[in-house]
Design a protein around this motif. Structure first.
Motif, PDB file in Angstrom:
ATOM      1  N   LEU A  73      68.406  14.624 -55.316  1.00 15.67           N
ATOM      2  CA  LEU A  73      69.506  14.075 -54.565  1.00 15.67           C
ATOM      3  C   LEU A  73      69.158  14.066 -53.177  1.00 15.67           C
ATOM      4  N   TYR A  74      68.461  15.134 -52.757  1.00 19.51           N
ATOM      5  CA  TYR A  74      68.318  15.508 -51.145  1.00 19.51           C
ATOM      6  C   TYR A  74      67.192  14.652 -50.768  1.00 19.51           C
ATOM      7  N   GLN A  75      67.441  13.938 -49.648  1.00 20.42           N
ATOM      8  CA  GLN A  75      66.471  13.013 -49.106  1.00 20.42           C
ATOM      9  C   GLN A  75      66.267  13.064 -47.967  1.00 20.42           C
ATOM     10  N   GLY A  76      66.025  14.344 -47.375  1.00 21.52           N
ATOM     11  CA  GLY A  76      65.052  14.787 -46.099  1.00 21.52           C
ATOM     12  C   GLY A  76      63.976  14.213 -45.972  1.00 21.52           C
ATOM     13  N   GLU A  77      63.690  14.010 -44.721  1.00 19.06           N
ATOM     14  CA  GLU A  77      62.554  13.268 -44.332  1.00 19.06           C
ATOM     15  C   GLU A  77      61.284  14.375 -44.860  1.00 19.06           C
ATOM     16  N   TRP A  78      61.237  15.459 -44.749  1.00 19.65           N
ATOM     17  CA  TRP A  78      60.158  16.474 -45.162  1.00 19.65           C
ATOM     18  C   TRP A  78      59.876  16.291 -46.667  1.00 19.65           C
ATOM     19  N   MET A  79      61.058  16.460 -47.503  1.00 18.33           N
ATOM     20  CA  MET A  79      61.252  16.078 -49.000  1.00 18.33           C
ATOM     21  C   MET A  79      60.566  15.038 -49.239  1.00 18.33           C
ATOM     22  N   ILE A  80      60.803  13.702 -48.757  1.00 18.64           N
ATOM     23  CA  ILE A  80      60.460  12.586 -49.023  1.00 18.64           C
ATOM     24  C   ILE A  80      58.711  12.392 -48.896  1.00 18.64           C
ATOM     25  N   GLU A  81      58.256  13.020 -47.735  1.00 19.28           N
ATOM     26  CA  GLU A  81      56.943  13.321 -47.584  1.00 19.28           C
ATOM     27  C   GLU A  81      56.126  14.184 -48.671  1.00 19.28           C
ATOM     28  N   LEU A  82      56.850  15.163 -48.820  1.00 24.69           N
ATOM     29  CA  LEU A  82      56.216  15.921 -50.016  1.00 24.69           C
ATOM     30  C   LEU A  82      56.198  15.314 -51.369  1.00 24.69           C
ATOM     31  N   ARG A  83      57.062  14.672 -51.714  1.00 23.86           N
ATOM     32  CA  ARG A  83      57.161  13.883 -52.920  1.00 23.86           C
ATOM     33  C   ARG A  83      56.245  12.739 -52.991  1.00 23.86           C
ATOM     34  N   LYS A  84      55.349  12.316 -51.775  1.00 25.26           N
ATOM     35  CA  LYS A  84      54.502  11.270 -51.934  1.00 25.26           C
ATOM     36  C   LYS A  84      53.233  11.907 -52.075  1.00 25.26           C
ATOM     37  N   THR A  85      53.205  13.191 -52.421  1.00 22.24           N
ATOM     38  CA  THR A  85      51.831  13.825 -52.681  1.00 22.24           C
ATOM     39  C   THR A  85      51.785  13.810 -54.203  1.00 22.24           C
ATOM     40  N   LEU A  86      50.630  14.109 -54.732  1.00 29.78           N
ATOM     41  CA  LEU A  86      50.462  14.350 -56.167  1.00 29.78           C
ATOM     42  C   LEU A  86      51.558  15.628 -56.785  1.00 29.78           C
ATOM     43  N   PHE A  87      51.311  16.663 -56.000  1.00 30.20           N
ATOM     44  CA  PHE A  87      52.175  17.823 -56.604  1.00 30.20           C
ATOM     45  C   PHE A  87      53.783  17.346 -56.392  1.00 30.20           C
ATOM     46  N   GLY A  88      53.985  16.721 -55.299  1.00 26.47           N
ATOM     47  CA  GLY A  88      55.415  16.493 -55.135  1.00 26.47           C
ATOM     48  C   GLY A  88      55.997  15.580 -56.075  1.00 26.47           C
ATOM     49  N   ARG A  89      55.035  14.499 -56.603  1.00 25.10           N
ATOM     50  CA  ARG A  89      55.414  13.601 -57.377  1.00 25.10           C
ATOM     51  C   ARG A  89      55.425  14.082 -58.797  1.00 25.10           C
ATOM     52  N   TYR A  90      54.726  14.873 -59.324  1.00 26.79           N
ATOM     53  CA  TYR A  90      54.827  15.520 -60.550  1.00 26.79           C
ATOM     54  C   TYR A  90      55.672  16.781 -60.901  1.00 26.79           C
ATOM     55  N   VAL A  91      55.679  17.433 -59.651  1.00 28.23           N
ATOM     56  CA  VAL A  91      56.748  18.566 -60.048  1.00 28.23           C
ATOM     57  C   VAL A  91      58.174  18.333 -59.515  1.00 28.23           C
ATOM     58  N   LEU A  92      58.179  17.692 -58.335  1.00 29.33           N
ATOM     59  CA  LEU A  92      59.566  17.448 -57.834  1.00 29.33           C
ATOM     60  C   LEU A  92      60.234  16.245 -58.246  1.00 29.33           C
ATOM     61  N   GLY A  93      59.434  15.079 -58.648  1.00 28.04           N
ATOM     62  CA  GLY A  93      60.045  14.073 -59.253  1.00 28.04           C
ATOM     63  C   GLY A  93      60.232  12.927 -58.096  1.00 28.04           C
ATOM     64  N   GLN A  94      60.896  11.792 -58.423  1.00 32.51           N
ATOM     65  CA  GLN A  94      61.191  10.669 -57.350  1.00 32.51           C
ATOM     66  C   GLN A  94      62.581  10.395 -57.207  1.00 32.51           C
ATOM     67  N   GLY A  95      63.439  10.644 -58.220  1.00 27.58           N
ATOM     68  CA  GLY A  95      64.885  10.188 -58.088  1.00 27.58           C
ATOM     69  C   GLY A  95      65.790  10.852 -59.298  1.00 27.58           C
ATOM     70  N   PHE A  96      66.934  11.192 -58.999  1.00 30.41           N
ATOM     71  CA  PHE A  96      67.770  11.824 -59.805  1.00 30.41           C
ATOM     72  C   PHE A  96      68.110  10.679 -61.050  1.00 30.41           C
ATOM     73  N   LEU A  97      67.996  11.168 -62.279  1.00 28.81           N
ATOM     74  CA  LEU A  97      68.454  10.415 -63.309  1.00 28.81           C
ATOM     75  C   LEU A  97      69.316  11.099 -64.340  1.00 28.81           C
ATOM     76  N   TRP A  98      70.403  10.672 -64.865  1.00 29.61           N
ATOM     77  CA  TRP A  98      71.002  11.398 -65.903  1.00 29.61           C
ATOM     78  C   TRP A  98      70.336  11.641 -67.483  1.00 29.61           C
ATOM     79  N   GLU A  99      69.515  10.456 -67.357  1.00 27.29           N
ATOM     80  CA  GLU A  99      68.719  10.412 -68.681  1.00 27.29           C
ATOM     81  C   GLU A  99      67.523  11.609 -68.400  1.00 27.29           C
ATOM     82  N   ASP A 100      67.116  11.919 -67.449  1.00 25.15           N
ATOM     83  CA  ASP A 100      66.196  13.043 -67.347  1.00 25.15           C
ATOM     84  C   ASP A 100      67.001  14.517 -67.871  1.00 25.15           C
ATOM     85  N   ILE A 101      68.255  14.675 -67.103  1.00 27.74           N
ATOM     86  CA  ILE A 101      69.001  15.926 -67.566  1.00 27.74           C
ATOM     87  C   ILE A 101      68.950  15.866 -69.194  1.00 27.74           C
TER      88      ILE A 101
END
Length: 127
Positions: A73-101
């Motif tokens: 849910l946090y959309q800070g610029e540094w977090m968005i950049e981190l999510r663009k990396t392979l690590f960020g995409r796999y570990v942190l994910g892209q967006g909040f979904l209740w289905e994921d919970i």
């Protein structure tokens, strides 16, 4: 390293392989990857805390999964950049979904129950 840590590490690595494979095969629903992610977290926690009770491991694993999902849910610029990396995409994910919970909850419960059943079976066999 004790035997249980070796077993948990092998399970952990197998789950990573299955999770990556689930994203490469188009007919496998996306929630399976989230389910496996939760199972992976459960066994990762197990590697570091092999002698804690399974219920405590399940709760801690749920907190980690829910925390990572909530962090989306946090959309800070540094977090968005981190999510663009392979690590960020796999570990942190892209967006909040209740289905994921829901998938995380189901994954943790499945890992917890599988471990309990396996340990009960092994204990009965050795008695």
């Amino acid at each position: 390293m004790n035997k249980s840590r070796i077993y948990y590490t092998l399970i952990f690595l197998s789950i990573i392989f299955l999770g990556i494979l689930s994203r490469k095969i188009s007919f496998i629903p996306l929630w399976i990857g989230d389910f496996l992610y939760a199972v992976m977290i459960y066994f990762l926690v197990r590697i570091f805390l092999p002698f804690k009770n399974a219920f405590g491991i399940a709760l801690l694993s749920l907190l980690i999964c829910y925390g990572i999902e909530s962090l989306q849910l946090y959309q800070g610029e540094w977090m968005i950049e981190l999510r663009k990396t392979l690590f960020g995409r796999y570990v942190l994910g892209q967006g909040f979904l209740w289905e994921d919970i829901l998938a995380y909850t189901f994954g943790i419960l499945t890992a917890f129950m599988a471990e309990k059943l396996t340990l009960n079976f092994l204990n009965q066999k050795s008695a």
